[in-house]
Design a protein around this motif. Structure first.
Motif, PDB file in Angstrom:
ATOM      1  N   LEU A  36     -22.625   9.825  -3.623  1.00  0.00           N
ATOM      2  CA  LEU A  36     -22.561  10.860  -2.557  1.00  0.00           C
ATOM      3  C   LEU A  36     -21.001  10.888  -2.424  1.00  0.00           C
ATOM      4  O   LEU A  36     -20.120  10.060  -2.179  1.00  0.00           O
ATOM      5  CB  LEU A  36     -22.890  10.486  -1.412  1.00  0.00           C
ATOM      6  CG  LEU A  36     -24.471  10.613  -1.210  1.00  0.00           C
ATOM      7  CD1 LEU A  36     -25.013   9.796  -0.014  1.00  0.00           C
ATOM      8  CD2 LEU A  36     -24.935  11.881  -1.437  1.00  0.00           C
ATOM      9  N   ALA A  37     -20.438  12.376  -2.363  1.00  0.00           N
ATOM     10  CA  ALA A  37     -18.770  12.728  -2.127  1.00  0.00           C
ATOM     11  C   ALA A  37     -18.867  13.349  -0.537  1.00  0.00           C
ATOM     12  O   ALA A  37     -19.900  14.110  -0.446  1.00  0.00           O
ATOM     13  CB  ALA A  37     -18.401  13.299  -3.075  1.00  0.00           C
ATOM     14  N   TYR A  38     -17.620  13.141   0.002  1.00  0.00           N
ATOM     15  CA  TYR A  38     -17.776  13.792   1.309  1.00  0.00           C
ATOM     16  C   TYR A  38     -16.320  13.736   1.710  1.00  0.00           C
ATOM     17  O   TYR A  38     -15.434  13.109   1.119  1.00  0.00           O
ATOM     18  CB  TYR A  38     -18.746  13.517   2.380  1.00  0.00           C
ATOM     19  CG  TYR A  38     -18.848  11.810   2.466  1.00  0.00           C
ATOM     20  CD1 TYR A  38     -17.633  11.065   3.226  1.00  0.00           C
ATOM     21  CD2 TYR A  38     -19.756  11.022   1.556  1.00  0.00           C
ATOM     22  CE1 TYR A  38     -17.920   9.773   3.236  1.00  0.00           C
ATOM     23  CE2 TYR A  38     -19.769   9.853   1.632  1.00  0.00           C
ATOM     24  CZ  TYR A  38     -19.070   9.000   2.502  1.00  0.00           C
ATOM     25  OH  TYR A  38     -19.006   7.740   2.459  1.00  0.00           O
ATOM     26  N   ASN A  39     -16.012  14.495   2.842  1.00  0.00           N
ATOM     27  CA  ASN A  39     -14.620  14.655   3.573  1.00  0.00           C
ATOM     28  C   ASN A  39     -14.819  13.876   4.720  1.00  0.00           C
ATOM     29  O   ASN A  39     -15.577  13.665   5.500  1.00  0.00           O
ATOM     30  CB  ASN A  39     -14.434  16.164   3.873  1.00  0.00           C
ATOM     31  CG  ASN A  39     -13.587  16.906   2.591  1.00  0.00           C
ATOM     32  OD1 ASN A  39     -14.325  17.914   2.516  1.00  0.00           O
ATOM     33  ND2 ASN A  39     -12.896  16.265   2.002  1.00  0.00           N
ATOM     34  N   ILE A  59     -20.968  17.196   2.280  1.00  0.00           N
ATOM     35  CA  ILE A  59     -21.507  16.236   1.890  1.00  0.00           C
ATOM     36  C   ILE A  59     -22.357  16.657   0.440  1.00  0.00           C
ATOM     37  O   ILE A  59     -22.963  17.510   0.527  1.00  0.00           O
ATOM     38  CB  ILE A  59     -22.495  15.457   2.567  1.00  0.00           C
ATOM     39  CG1 ILE A  59     -22.121  14.747   3.760  1.00  0.00           C
ATOM     40  CG2 ILE A  59     -23.342  14.316   1.630  1.00  0.00           C
ATOM     41  CD1 ILE A  59     -23.113  14.129   4.913  1.00  0.00           C
ATOM     42  N   ASN A  60     -21.469  16.187  -0.699  1.00  0.00           N
ATOM     43  CA  ASN A  60     -22.220  16.638  -2.087  1.00  0.00           C
ATOM     44  C   ASN A  60     -23.153  15.230  -2.900  1.00  0.00           C
ATOM     45  O   ASN A  60     -22.419  14.370  -2.878  1.00  0.00           O
ATOM     46  CB  ASN A  60     -21.025  16.976  -3.172  1.00  0.00           C
ATOM     47  CG  ASN A  60     -20.674  18.533  -2.607  1.00  0.00           C
ATOM     48  OD1 ASN A  60     -20.940  19.166  -3.427  1.00  0.00           O
ATOM     49  ND2 ASN A  60     -20.103  18.460  -1.586  1.00  0.00           N
ATOM     50  N   TRP A  61     -24.049  15.637  -3.376  1.00  0.00           N
ATOM     51  CA  TRP A  61     -24.850  14.854  -4.161  1.00  0.00           C
ATOM     52  C   TRP A  61     -24.464  14.991  -5.692  1.00  0.00           C
ATOM     53  O   TRP A  61     -24.423  16.193  -6.086  1.00  0.00           O
ATOM     54  CB  TRP A  61     -26.279  14.722  -4.138  1.00  0.00           C
ATOM     55  CG  TRP A  61     -26.943  13.573  -4.110  1.00  0.00           C
ATOM     56  CD1 TRP A  61     -26.981  12.488  -5.203  1.00  0.00           C
ATOM     57  CD2 TRP A  61     -27.880  12.780  -3.242  1.00  0.00           C
ATOM     58  NE1 TRP A  61     -27.723  11.505  -4.763  1.00  0.00           N
ATOM     59  CE2 TRP A  61     -28.018  11.773  -3.675  1.00  0.00           C
ATOM     60  CE3 TRP A  61     -28.431  13.330  -1.977  1.00  0.00           C
ATOM     61  CZ2 TRP A  61     -29.145  10.817  -2.919  1.00  0.00           C
ATOM     62  CZ3 TRP A  61     -29.303  12.642  -1.162  1.00  0.00           C
ATOM     63  CH2 TRP A  61     -29.409  11.212  -1.953  1.00  0.00           C
ATOM     64  N   PRO A 104     -35.261  20.896  -6.736  1.00  0.00           N
ATOM     65  CA  PRO A 104     -34.871  21.066  -8.085  1.00  0.00           C
ATOM     66  C   PRO A 104     -36.185  22.197  -8.557  1.00  0.00           C
ATOM     67  O   PRO A 104     -35.857  22.987  -9.408  1.00  0.00           O
ATOM     68  CB  PRO A 104     -34.877  20.043  -8.795  1.00  0.00           C
ATOM     69  CG  PRO A 104     -34.480  18.966  -7.724  1.00  0.00           C
ATOM     70  CD  PRO A 104     -35.196  19.346  -6.383  1.00  0.00           C
ATOM     71  N   ASP A 105     -37.374  21.943  -8.485  1.00  0.00           N
ATOM     72  CA  ASP A 105     -38.470  22.795  -8.951  1.00  0.00           C
ATOM     73  C   ASP A 105     -38.663  24.027  -8.258  1.00  0.00           C
ATOM     74  O   ASP A 105     -39.446  24.758  -8.600  1.00  0.00           O
ATOM     75  CB  ASP A 105     -39.786  22.004  -9.039  1.00  0.00           C
ATOM     76  CG  ASP A 105     -40.614  21.400  -7.747  1.00  0.00           C
ATOM     77  OD1 ASP A 105     -39.719  22.062  -6.560  1.00  0.00           O
ATOM     78  OD2 ASP A 105     -41.396  20.858  -7.639  1.00  0.00           O
ATOM     79  N   GLY A 106     -37.884  24.213  -7.132  1.00  0.00           N
ATOM     80  CA  GLY A 106     -38.043  25.356  -6.257  1.00  0.00           C
ATOM     81  C   GLY A 106     -39.057  25.400  -5.270  1.00  0.00           C
ATOM     82  O   GLY A 106     -39.347  26.662  -5.039  1.00  0.00           O
ATOM     83  N   SER A 107     -39.992  24.468  -5.179  1.00  0.00           N
ATOM     84  CA  SER A 107     -41.087  24.892  -4.536  1.00  0.00           C
ATOM     85  C   SER A 107     -41.008  24.776  -2.955  1.00  0.00           C
ATOM     86  O   SER A 107     -41.867  25.162  -2.189  1.00  0.00           O
ATOM     87  CB  SER A 107     -42.024  23.481  -4.762  1.00  0.00           C
ATOM     88  OG  SER A 107     -41.587  22.290  -4.464  1.00  0.00           O
ATOM     89  N   MET A 108     -39.698  24.066  -2.655  1.00  0.00           N
ATOM     90  CA  MET A 108     -39.510  24.179  -1.202  1.00  0.00           C
ATOM     91  C   MET A 108     -38.024  24.471  -0.828  1.00  0.00           C
ATOM     92  O   MET A 108     -37.086  24.021  -1.529  1.00  0.00           O
ATOM     93  CB  MET A 108     -39.627  22.709  -0.439  1.00  0.00           C
ATOM     94  CG  MET A 108     -40.992  22.330  -0.183  1.00  0.00           C
ATOM     95  SD  MET A 108     -41.600  21.085   1.163  1.00  0.00           S
ATOM     96  CE  MET A 108     -40.503  19.625   0.160  1.00  0.00           C
ATOM     97  N   VAL A 109     -37.440  25.466   0.284  1.00  0.00           N
ATOM     98  CA  VAL A 109     -36.430  25.693   0.817  1.00  0.00           C
ATOM     99  C   VAL A 109     -36.194  25.214   1.965  1.00  0.00           C
ATOM    100  O   VAL A 109     -36.979  25.264   2.902  1.00  0.00           O
ATOM    101  CB  VAL A 109     -36.133  27.247   0.846  1.00  0.00           C
ATOM    102  CG1 VAL A 109     -35.055  27.618   1.288  1.00  0.00           C
ATOM    103  CG2 VAL A 109     -36.610  28.110  -0.797  1.00  0.00           C
ATOM    104  N   ALA A 123     -30.592  15.171  -6.996  1.00  0.00           N
ATOM    105  CA  ALA A 123     -31.004  16.000  -8.240  1.00  0.00           C
ATOM    106  C   ALA A 123     -32.545  15.637  -8.718  1.00  0.00           C
ATOM    107  O   ALA A 123     -33.031  16.497  -9.243  1.00  0.00           O
ATOM    108  CB  ALA A 123     -30.115  15.488  -9.077  1.00  0.00           C
ATOM    109  N   ASP A 124     -33.074  14.589  -8.162  1.00  0.00           N
ATOM    110  CA  ASP A 124     -34.391  14.357  -8.395  1.00  0.00           C
ATOM    111  C   ASP A 124     -35.519  14.844  -7.432  1.00  0.00           C
ATOM    112  O   ASP A 124     -36.406  14.591  -7.310  1.00  0.00           O
ATOM    113  CB  ASP A 124     -34.741  12.975  -8.712  1.00  0.00           C
ATOM    114  CG  ASP A 124     -34.278  11.898  -7.402  1.00  0.00           C
ATOM    115  OD1 ASP A 124     -33.857  12.586  -6.331  1.00  0.00           O
ATOM    116  OD2 ASP A 124     -34.155  10.674  -7.316  1.00  0.00           O
TER     117      ASP A 124
END
Length: 465
Positions: free
Chosen positions: A445-448, A436-438, A350-355, A396-397
């Motif tokens: 967690l949601a998923y198919n 998979i979606n958080w 979330p803070d963009g520090s890692m991809v 998200a955290d």
């Protein structure tokens, strides 16, 4: 949040914190979390690979594909309430047939009650079916009686219009503040030119729609039309990348860096940036997918001299002035070079520090790795004895990754690299765990899963609480 949720949430954090760290840092324990099946109709319920949750986490959006590649055959999108399983149809395309128009890949705006999805052009037939170059972004304002909004303008007749595109957009994703939209792109003008000039190829690129619209074209038709946002291409590709260079022949699988950009090594914040995959050629001419980033903190409506945003009849649209892609990874010398594994749109903290991105370790096992958007060394995040076989999602955290292996859901603590299985044992027959979606708050967690029944196998929506 229902009562069935609250008793489960505590265990998620505690079980991970108590996980023992073995040689592979993988803990094969089931946390007895509760899985719920939300949909059951005998049709597809296909989640997007990101932004499937509504801003309040009460709804999940999906399209009705039953195969991931069948957007062109799909007519409708829906949403389901995660508390009671109530289903609402959002949109159904009129007059659908085997050639189109094609609807799918639906995402929620993280800040307002709006969704966006792919929609094929209206003049579809056997000669002009749904295709990569023949699609657009259609949004629905759920707060205004499902008002339809065409986001990207399109103009395929020269002279082309700045802010309008000449092709098809796909895999739309809202920025963290909900104001911009990223997409992958295929150019129809160049695709047509290729039919008579094989040196001009339709190379995939990435772009953004920004809040500088609306954009009006000279004459509206089924092929050219107005849009509410200003669209630009922000990557640059070439038909023949020089071996060993940073040139690429494809830009794809983009993801926003951070919810509010990232901070560079000099302390300056980049307000918006996109990370993406770029196909390079190594010194021997072999294809190697690497991670790139493009900073977008400039006026994207301004063009460089002789590099028009709208492109020309013989060139693709050019990036705005001052926008240049930058390579983050250099993996050609690894035993297993390049980004490899399940199809993965890039994710970040979330803070963009890692991809984050998937890549094989020295033993050939697909693990999640990370790199700073400022560049530098890569870090291996997962240390599992198995290759993840789904895309992954970031909480998200910023503490956990969620992904799948062998039909089970796993979490990895990003700081400790410890991994735990969190899905319960299944009493049903299913395949194809995916998407998979958080949730935005991080509690669901949601998923198919493709649930196998006597009447067939159908993608259904599941949640894990």
């Amino acid at each position: 949040m229902t009562a069935m949720t609250s008793s489960r949430l505590y265990f998620l954090g505690v079980a991970l914190s108590l996980a023992a760290c073995g040689p592979s840092k993988t803990v094969e324990t089931n946390m007895n979390l509760k899985e719920y099946q939300l949909t059951s109709d005998a049709k597809g319920h296909y989640l997007n690979q990101r932004q499937a949750f509504s801003p309040d986490d009460q709804w999940l959006v999906y399209d009705n594909r039953n195969e991931g590649s069948h957007i062109g055959l799909n007519p409708s999108v829906e949403m389901v309430n995660i508390a009671n399983g109530k289903v609402k149809q959002i949109y159904s395309a009129p007059n659908t047939n085997e050639f189109g128009p094609g609807v799918g890949a639906i995402a929620f705006n993280p800040k307002r009650n709006e969704i966006i999805f792919i929609h094929g052009l209206s003049n579809y037939d056997a000669n002009n079916p749904y295709d990569f170059t023949r699609r657009t972004a259609l949004a629905v304002d759920l707060g205004k009686n499902n008002q339809l909004i065409r986001k990207d303008a399109r103009d395929v007749v020269p002279p082309f219009t700045p802010g309008a595109l000449r092709g098809g957009t796909h895999a739309h994703s809202y920025s963290g503040d909900g104001s911009w939209i990223s997409f992958t792109y295929n150019d129809d003008v160049i695709a047509e030119l290729f039919k008579t000039d094989s040196s001009k190829k339709d190379l995939r690129n990435i772009g953004v729609m920004i809040d500088k619209g609306p954009v009006a074209v000279a004459s509206e038709t089924a092929e050219s039309f107005d849009g509410t946002m200003f669209s630009v291409i922000v990557s640059e590709t070439t038909e023949s990348p020089r071996p060993g260079s940073d040139e690429i022949e494809k830009a794809y699988e983009e993801g926003w860096v951070g919810t509010n950009g990232y901070v560079k090594a000099d302390g300056i914040r980049v307000s918006k940036a996109l990370a993406f995959l770029g196909d390079t050629r190594d010194a021997n001419g072999q294809l190697v997918a690497e991670v790139f980033v493009v900073d977008l903190d400039t006026d994207l409506t301004m063009a460089d001299p002789d590099r028009p945003l709208e492109g020309t009849t013989t060139s693709r649209p050019f990036p705005p002035a001052g926008v240049r892609q930058r390579r983050l990874t250099y993996t050609a010398d690894r035993k297993y070079p390049g980004v490899q594994g399940p199809r993965q749109w890039l994710r970040s903290l979330p803070d963009g520090s890692m991809v984050f991105f998937p890549m094989k370790d020295k033993d050939g096992v697909v693990q999640v790795h990370a790199v700073s958007p400022s560049g530098g060394d890569t870090r291996q995040i997962t240390h599992n004895g198995f290759s993840l076989d789904t895309s992954f999602s970031v909480s998200a955290d910023g503490k956990y990754l969620a992904y799948g292996y062998n039909q089970d859901v796993y979490l990895t603590n990003i700081q400790t690299d410890e991994t735990s299985k969190v899905s319960p044992d299944r009493s049903y027959d299913s395949t194809d765990l995916d998407n998979i979606n958080w949730s935005n708050e991080g509690h669901v967690l949601a998923y198919n899963r493709k649930l196998v029944t006597a009447d067939g196998a159908w993608y259904q929506v599941f949640i894990l609480k």
